[in-house]
Design a protein around this motif. Structure first.
Motif, short mmCIF file in Angstrom:
data_model
loop_
_atom_site.label_atom_id
_atom_site.label_comp_id
_atom_site.label_asym_id
_atom_site.label_seq_id
_atom_site.Cartn_x
_atom_site.Cartn_y
_atom_site.Cartn_z
N MET A 68 0.86 -1.18 -0.02
CA MET A 68 -0.12 -0.06 -0.02
C MET A 68 0.88 1.22 0.11
N SER A 69 0.57 2.12 -1.09
CA SER A 69 1.59 3.44 -1.11
C SER A 69 0.82 4.49 -1.28
N ARG A 70 1.34 5.45 -0.86
CA ARG A 70 0.63 6.84 -0.86
C ARG A 70 0.41 7.33 -2.18
N THR A 71 -0.62 7.84 -2.68
CA THR A 71 -1.07 8.39 -4.02
C THR A 71 -1.31 9.76 -3.78
N THR A 72 -1.66 10.50 -4.93
CA THR A 72 -1.97 11.90 -4.95
C THR A 72 -3.24 12.05 -4.45
N LEU A 73 -4.15 10.85 -4.73
CA LEU A 73 -5.66 10.84 -4.39
C LEU A 73 -5.80 11.10 -2.79
N ASP A 74 -4.70 10.54 -2.03
CA ASP A 74 -4.73 10.67 -0.51
C ASP A 74 -4.26 11.98 -0.34
N LEU A 75 -3.69 12.81 -1.18
CA LEU A 75 -3.23 14.09 -0.89
C LEU A 75 -4.27 15.13 -0.73
N TRP A 76 -5.16 14.76 -1.95
CA TRP A 76 -6.51 15.71 -2.19
C TRP A 76 -7.45 15.41 -0.97
N VAL A 77 -7.75 14.11 -0.65
CA VAL A 77 -8.58 13.90 0.51
C VAL A 77 -8.08 14.15 2.00
N GLY A 78 -6.87 14.18 1.93
CA GLY A 78 -6.29 14.99 3.15
C GLY A 78 -6.78 16.34 3.41
N LEU A 79 -6.49 16.91 2.42
CA LEU A 79 -6.70 18.45 2.26
C LEU A 79 -8.05 18.75 2.52
N PHE A 80 -8.62 17.86 1.84
CA PHE A 80 -10.23 18.03 2.03
C PHE A 80 -10.76 18.05 3.44
N VAL A 81 -10.38 16.75 4.28
CA VAL A 81 -10.60 16.45 5.51
C VAL A 81 -10.23 17.79 6.43
N ALA A 82 -8.74 18.20 6.14
CA ALA A 82 -8.25 19.13 7.07
C ALA A 82 -8.93 20.46 6.80
N LEU A 83 -9.34 20.86 5.28
CA LEU A 83 -10.08 22.18 5.40
C LEU A 83 -11.42 21.91 6.04
N GLY A 84 -12.13 20.76 5.83
CA GLY A 84 -13.47 20.48 6.80
C GLY A 84 -13.30 20.79 8.21
N PHE A 85 -12.13 20.25 8.84
CA PHE A 85 -12.22 20.64 10.10
C PHE A 85 -11.53 21.96 10.62
N ALA A 86 -10.91 22.45 9.63
CA ALA A 86 -10.63 23.90 9.89
C ALA A 86 -11.83 24.76 9.81
N SER A 87 -12.79 24.49 8.92
CA SER A 87 -13.87 25.46 8.86
C SER A 87 -14.91 24.98 10.12
N LEU A 88 -14.88 23.82 10.84
CA LEU A 88 -15.34 23.51 11.93
C LEU A 88 -14.94 24.27 13.19
N VAL A 89 -13.56 24.30 13.00
CA VAL A 89 -12.96 24.95 13.88
C VAL A 89 -13.33 26.38 13.95
N PHE A 90 -13.09 26.89 12.85
CA PHE A 90 -13.51 28.59 12.54
C PHE A 90 -14.90 28.73 13.20
N LEU A 91 -15.73 27.86 12.75
CA LEU A 91 -17.27 28.03 13.26
C LEU A 91 -17.44 28.06 14.79
N ALA A 92 -16.48 27.01 15.18
CA ALA A 92 -16.48 26.85 17.02
C ALA A 92 -15.89 28.25 17.49
N VAL A 93 -14.51 28.55 17.22
CA VAL A 93 -13.99 29.54 17.85
C VAL A 93 -14.35 31.13 17.45
N LYS A 94 -14.31 31.32 16.14
CA LYS A 94 -14.37 32.72 15.68
C LYS A 94 -15.95 32.98 15.82
N VAL A 95 -16.75 32.24 15.28
CA VAL A 95 -18.13 32.44 15.03
C VAL A 95 -19.01 32.07 16.26
N GLY A 96 -18.85 30.93 16.94
CA GLY A 96 -19.43 30.49 18.02
C GLY A 96 -18.79 30.93 19.31
N SER A 97 -19.59 31.07 20.59
CA SER A 97 -19.03 31.39 21.76
C SER A 97 -18.46 30.13 22.53
#
Lengths: 158, 263
Positions: free
Chosen positions: A1-30
């Motif tokens: 099992m080796s790393r592929t470019t697909l993993d990179l995109w999925v990783g970016l996607f998941v990171a972006l999703g969690f970053a949005s959640l953190v943004f909503l929690a910290v910056k938008v919500g109290s």
């Protein structure tokens, strides 16, 4: 099992999703809500709470110090019992602190304002506030005004 | 009389057919859940599906989120300034996005972008007898094809909705603060004072998760259950989009009535 470019995109996607959640929690919500930290509760009895809601802010000198925990009706005296959950950081309120129900702005929400008294003893968990001022109900105010007006000018002959 | 008889017969057949199909869909759902464990063990399959349904939906979600936020900024300002409370623009934009528009619009876009693609893929696999071929080779198509696509959608949906909301708030900020000139401090501080993490943000995430399950379930089921013809696949795709939209809006009403009662 080796790393592929697909993993990179999925990783970016998941990171972006969690970053949005953190943004909503910290910056938008109290997230650092007062209700999350430890609180102590005091009771206050009001003749009329107007439109006060559970979770409404409790402020002293305009600073948020707690939230309204519960609202009940006293079955003996028919007054409203409001439980105020005050942040344990603010332990120094004098025992003769007064509470009043105020409105922020004309269309704003109602909140409980605390006016510190001058006593040495401080409020403890479970205490009841002695001095309270009810919410101002606009209809009553207008009714009072009209009543006074009518008393001033004797009824003209009709 | 004969015409009426025929209509009644048709109505009855449709009702029975619908109930029948619903039962099969429920059984199918349980089967997918049962074989999910196997597909969780084969992570690359799942990652591939997150890529296809999540990453490839990213552009449409972000761009739509931005535009929805821009519109909310304009409309919100127009309404709020009538009451002299344009400072509350941040609150209005954030709450409408987090509670409703984020999960719902993201799910609708997701259903038409990713759900239809999943239905088409599984439907064509069935039409070209690839699913049967897998069965012949003792590879369970539910575990190999259906479950990864289902979970790929379920994982992607809350993340997409969160990104939609974040992008929308950015759009509202662009219009409100940068273009119109609402005070930047008031925009953010009022928003933070009025938006609670558990009540607003978390309920929005729960909503989008439920929508993700509903849309993914409908998409994989319609694909698996389609008539194995070209026309059947196209009908299945249409049904996916229509049923998903109906399910999202109906579930949204149910969830909202549970979550936001004004207490």
């Amino acid at each position: 099992m080796s790393r592929t470019t697909l993993d990179l995109w999925v990783g970016l996607f998941v990171a972006l999703g969690f970053a949005s959640l953190v943004f909503l929690a910290v910056k938008v919500g109290s997230y650092s809500d007062v209700s999350r930290s430890s609180t102590y509760s005091v009771k206050a009895r009001f003749d009329n709470i107007g439109g006060l809601k559970i979770r409404a802010p409790v402020k002293s000198a305009g600073v948020l110090v707690g939230r309204v925990g519960s609202i009940k009706l006293d079955r003996q005296s028919f007054r409203a019992i409001v439980r105020l959950d005050i942040n344990s950081k603010y332990r120094e309120f004098p025992a003769d602190t007064g509470a009043s129900i105020l409105t922020s702005g004309i269309l704003g929400e109602q909140y409980v304002g605390l006016d510190p008294g001058g006593e040495e003893a401080v409020l403890k968990d479970g205490d009841t506030l002695q001095f309270t001022q009810s919410a101002i109900v606009l209809e009553k105010l207008i009714g009072q005004f009209l009543f006074n007006k009518a008393a001033e000018t004797p009824a003209s002959a009709h | 009389m004969k015409a009426l008889d025929a209509i009644l017969r048709k109505l009855g057949a449709m009702t029975i057919g619908g109930v029948w199909r619903l039962g099969f869909a429920a059984r199918f759902f349980m089967a997918v859940l049962r074989y999910s464990g196997q597909s969780f063990l084969r992570l690359p399959l799942m990652i591939r599906e997150v890529y296809f349904s999540g990453v490839l939906s990213l552009l449409i979600i972000l761009v739509s989120g931005l535009f929805v936020g821009l519109v909310l900024g304009l409309q919100g300002y127009d309404i709020l300034q009538r009451f002299g409370s344009s400072d509350a623009l941040g609150v209005m934009v954030a709450l409408s996005l987090l509670r409703e528009l984020g999960p719902v619009v993201a799910a609708l876009l997701f259903a038409s972008r990713a759900g239809s693609a999943v239905t088409a893929e599984i439907g064509l696999m069935k039409t070209t007898e690839q699913l049967q071929a897998m069965d012949m080779m003792a590879v369970n198509p539910l575990a190999r094809v259906v479950a990864p696509r289902f979970w790929g959608g379920v994982i992607s949906m809350p993340l997409l909705a969160a990104m939609f909301s974040a992008m929308g708030i950015f759009g509202g900020w662009l219009i409100g603060v940068v273009a119109i000139g609402v005070d930047d401090g008031a925009f953010w501080s009022q928003m933070r004072a009025a938006v609670s993490f558990r009540y607003d943000v978390l309920n929005g995430v729960i909503k989008s998760f439920v929508f993700g399950v509903a849309v993914s379930w409908i998409a994989v089921f319609e694909g698996y259950d389609c008539q194995p013809t070209a026309e059947g696949v196209s009908r299945a795709i249409t049904r996916t989009v229509v049923y998903s939209a109906l399910a999202i809006l109906a579930l949204d009403f149910v969830l909202t009535s549970f979550m936001f009662r004004g207490l």
